[in-house]
Design a protein around this motif. Structure first.
Motif, PDB file in Angstrom:
ATOM      1  N   MET A 186     -43.091 -16.289   9.452  1.00 53.39           N
ATOM      2  CA  MET A 186     -43.255 -17.410   8.528  1.00 53.39           C
ATOM      3  C   MET A 186     -43.008 -18.757   9.179  1.00 53.39           C
ATOM      4  O   MET A 186     -43.493 -19.793   8.702  1.00 53.39           O
ATOM      5  N   PHE A 192     -54.449 -20.924  10.161  1.00 56.46           N
ATOM      6  CA  PHE A 192     -55.695 -21.575   9.759  1.00 56.46           C
ATOM      7  C   PHE A 192     -55.968 -22.867  10.527  1.00 56.46           C
ATOM      8  O   PHE A 192     -57.062 -23.417  10.453  1.00 56.46           O
ATOM      9  N   ILE A 225     -49.227 -17.101   7.996  1.00 59.82           N
ATOM     10  CA  ILE A 225     -50.213 -17.252   6.919  1.00 59.82           C
ATOM     11  C   ILE A 225     -49.495 -18.065   5.847  1.00 59.82           C
ATOM     12  O   ILE A 225     -48.636 -17.532   5.152  1.00 59.82           O
ATOM     13  N   PRO A 226     -49.776 -19.370   5.747  1.00 60.96           N
ATOM     14  CA  PRO A 226     -48.980 -20.174   4.817  1.00 60.96           C
ATOM     15  C   PRO A 226     -49.213 -19.746   3.368  1.00 60.96           C
ATOM     16  O   PRO A 226     -50.306 -19.344   3.003  1.00 60.96           O
ATOM     17  N   LYS A 227     -48.154 -19.834   2.580  1.00 56.96           N
ATOM     18  CA  LYS A 227     -48.277 -19.580   1.150  1.00 56.96           C
ATOM     19  C   LYS A 227     -49.073 -20.693   0.497  1.00 56.96           C
ATOM     20  O   LYS A 227     -49.127 -21.810   0.990  1.00 56.96           O
ATOM     21  N   GLY A 228     -49.659 -20.375  -0.643  1.00 57.52           N
ATOM     22  CA  GLY A 228     -50.303 -21.415  -1.427  1.00 57.52           C
ATOM     23  C   GLY A 228     -49.259 -22.196  -2.205  1.00 57.52           C
ATOM     24  O   GLY A 228     -48.089 -21.806  -2.278  1.00 57.52           O
ATOM     25  N   GLU A 229     -49.665 -23.322  -2.783  1.00 56.73           N
ATOM     26  CA  GLU A 229     -48.778 -24.119  -3.633  1.00 56.73           C
ATOM     27  C   GLU A 229     -48.310 -23.258  -4.798  1.00 56.73           C
ATOM     28  O   GLU A 229     -49.141 -22.656  -5.502  1.00 56.73           O
ATOM     29  N   GLY A 230     -47.026 -23.163  -4.987  1.00 53.98           N
ATOM     30  CA  GLY A 230     -46.500 -22.378  -6.093  1.00 53.98           C
ATOM     31  C   GLY A 230     -46.468 -20.892  -5.800  1.00 53.98           C
ATOM     32  O   GLY A 230     -46.148 -20.093  -6.681  1.00 53.98           O
ATOM     33  N   GLY A 231     -46.815 -20.498  -4.573  1.00 58.39           N
ATOM     34  CA  GLY A 231     -46.818 -19.076  -4.221  1.00 58.39           C
ATOM     35  C   GLY A 231     -45.415 -18.501  -4.278  1.00 58.39           C
ATOM     36  O   GLY A 231     -44.467 -19.115  -3.795  1.00 58.39           O
ATOM     37  N   GLY A 232     -45.269 -17.311  -4.882  1.00 60.57           N
ATOM     38  CA  GLY A 232     -43.950 -16.757  -5.104  1.00 60.57           C
ATOM     39  C   GLY A 232     -43.621 -15.519  -4.308  1.00 60.57           C
ATOM     40  O   GLY A 232     -42.453 -15.229  -4.063  1.00 60.57           O
ATOM     41  N   ALA A 233     -44.615 -14.749  -3.893  1.00 63.17           N
ATOM     42  CA  ALA A 233     -44.336 -13.461  -3.250  1.00 63.17           C
ATOM     43  C   ALA A 233     -43.523 -13.660  -1.980  1.00 63.17           C
ATOM     44  O   ALA A 233     -43.616 -14.693  -1.325  1.00 63.17           O
ATOM     45  N   GLU A 234     -42.720 -12.657  -1.656  1.00 54.15           N
ATOM     46  CA  GLU A 234     -41.869 -12.746  -0.486  1.00 54.15           C
ATOM     47  C   GLU A 234     -42.647 -12.421   0.783  1.00 54.15           C
ATOM     48  O   GLU A 234     -42.304 -12.864   1.879  1.00 54.15           O
ATOM     49  N   SER A 235     -43.655 -11.606   0.631  1.00 49.80           N
ATOM     50  CA  SER A 235     -44.430 -11.190   1.795  1.00 49.80           C
ATOM     51  C   SER A 235     -45.785 -10.689   1.318  1.00 49.80           C
ATOM     52  O   SER A 235     -46.029 -10.544   0.130  1.00 49.80           O
TER      53      SER A 235
END
Lengths: 254, 254
Positions: A186, A192, A225-235
């Motif tokens: 992370m 990207f 792999i960056p999370k999206g805005e508001g992304g919650g999953a840990e992996s």
């Protein structure tokens, strides 16, 4: 002639890795995958059990060319022999392919799986290696067996085209000093936007604990792999993460 | 007090969609996911069965704040109640969340699942929606239930954060005329080079047969994940393909 009790016992034993290794044999099931096997690698096939209607798609001459005698079985018999919940027309026993050769490893991108445990993920990763033209998947000795029946089912026949070999990372780096080693992290560079050459090893870790400390230390580049805005999953699921990184490395990232 | 036979029977019945719908209840299991549930959505929880050592991580005051009385169970009891092969410390019964609202659907990117059948894929897709901050996953009525126990396990808790709703594509396009509809198609534009705004619906089809003809016709843009050189697989796993397209649409493709 009905399928013998001993054959059924033998097939059932191949659920277990120790028997697959002892007999150098694994099980492939289902219409599509067995047909693909017969089209692409008939010489790997040691036995074939199939419903009469399924076998009838092959002419007598085609069947004579096979290096084994196909056995016609009933649905009930196939059900008794099958390792699947819903058996599907044909079951083949295959020789485990020779381990993939490691020469030229430094000239291409390969996958190195480190402690991958879920057979569905193993098969799905082989399938996507097949899709992206990755010719070699290297499994550390602590991975689930690539010839586990669930891995085989999820692979959709990728084992016919992708070479698999068991080796440790130390061994690989000994043979290919300076090999680039990419891993997901992370805190790594955004996959990207970073540009890295698609050569060396892409390392995928265990579903729960990620990379082992030794592998972690050997990374030459960390990719995220960056999370999206508001992304919650840990992996992300291991196979999904592999697909995203592979796709971007090979296609967008050159 | 040991868990009652009736409770066990009730939990086992929740394997089936008709009973989940009848009682508006589904099952969540395992240390991590139940802990996450209690941290994020305690009000959704209707019952909790857990090993004493697991419950002990919560103070008496914390437990009193829960809108249900936790039941302490033994490993043997948890095993009898569990829907998993390997039960893990805690099992909760949850109210099925209210369907996600569809307002504002035209201002963001959502997933539309059309005939997705594998519960593992359903859960994995919810998990990656969660990762990428996709707030709404719309399931056509012909999809596997998102609250199927295997889907829930694969989701890693995504149902706590991602809204799920059942709707047909016709209904959505009636409510939001002109909504962009993206779908995977080998003859489509290369996802790695095309530029499309990450708004509207990304449609994912059935694992075996892909998109239904009606959905196919409604696509406003076809996107492809090109194979690598020498790539042999016929297709990618549905969740892997979703991950690649979503990731690229949201991150590289803007």
């Amino acid at each position: 002639m009905p399928i013998s009790k001993n054959s059924i016992k033998f097939i059932k034993a191949l659920r277990q890795k120790k028997f697959r290794q002892k007999y150098n044999t694994f099980v492939v099931e289902g219409d599509k995958m067995v047909a693909e096997l017969l089209a692409q690698r008939p010489s790997w096939c040691k036995a074939l059990y199939a419903l009469p209607a399924w076998l009838a798609q092959y002419t007598a001459a085609e069947q004579r060319a096979w290096p084994f005698a196909a056995e016609v079985v009933s649905s009930a018999e196939l059900e008794r022999a099958s390792l699947l919940k819903t058996p599907n027309q044909a079951l083949a026993l295959l020789e485990i392919p020779a381990p993939a050769a490691l020469n030229g490893l430094d000239g291409r991108l390969s996958l190195f799986l480190d402690g991958l445990q879920d057979p569905g993920n193993m098969g799905t990763i082989l399938r996507l290696a097949d899709w992206f033209g990755i010719s070699t998947v290297i499994c550390a000795p602590n991975c689930v067996d690539a010839y586990n029946p669930k891995a085989v089912q999820s692979s959709m026949g990728a084992f016919l085209r992708v070479g698999v070999v068991t080796a440790g990372l130390g061994e690989l780096l000994g043979a290919f000093p300076g090999l680039p080693v990419y891993g997901a992290d992370m805190a790594g560079d955004n996959i990207f936007t970073v540009r890295v050459p698609p050569k060396g090893l892409l390392v995928i870790g265990n579903e729960g604990s990620g990379l082992s400390p030794e592998t972690e230390q050997a990374l030459t580049r960390r990719l995220s792999i960056p999370k999206g805005e508001g992304g919650g999953a840990e992996s992300l699921n291991a196979a999904v993460a592999t697909g995203i990184i592979l796709g971007v490395l090979l296609h967008a990232n050159v």
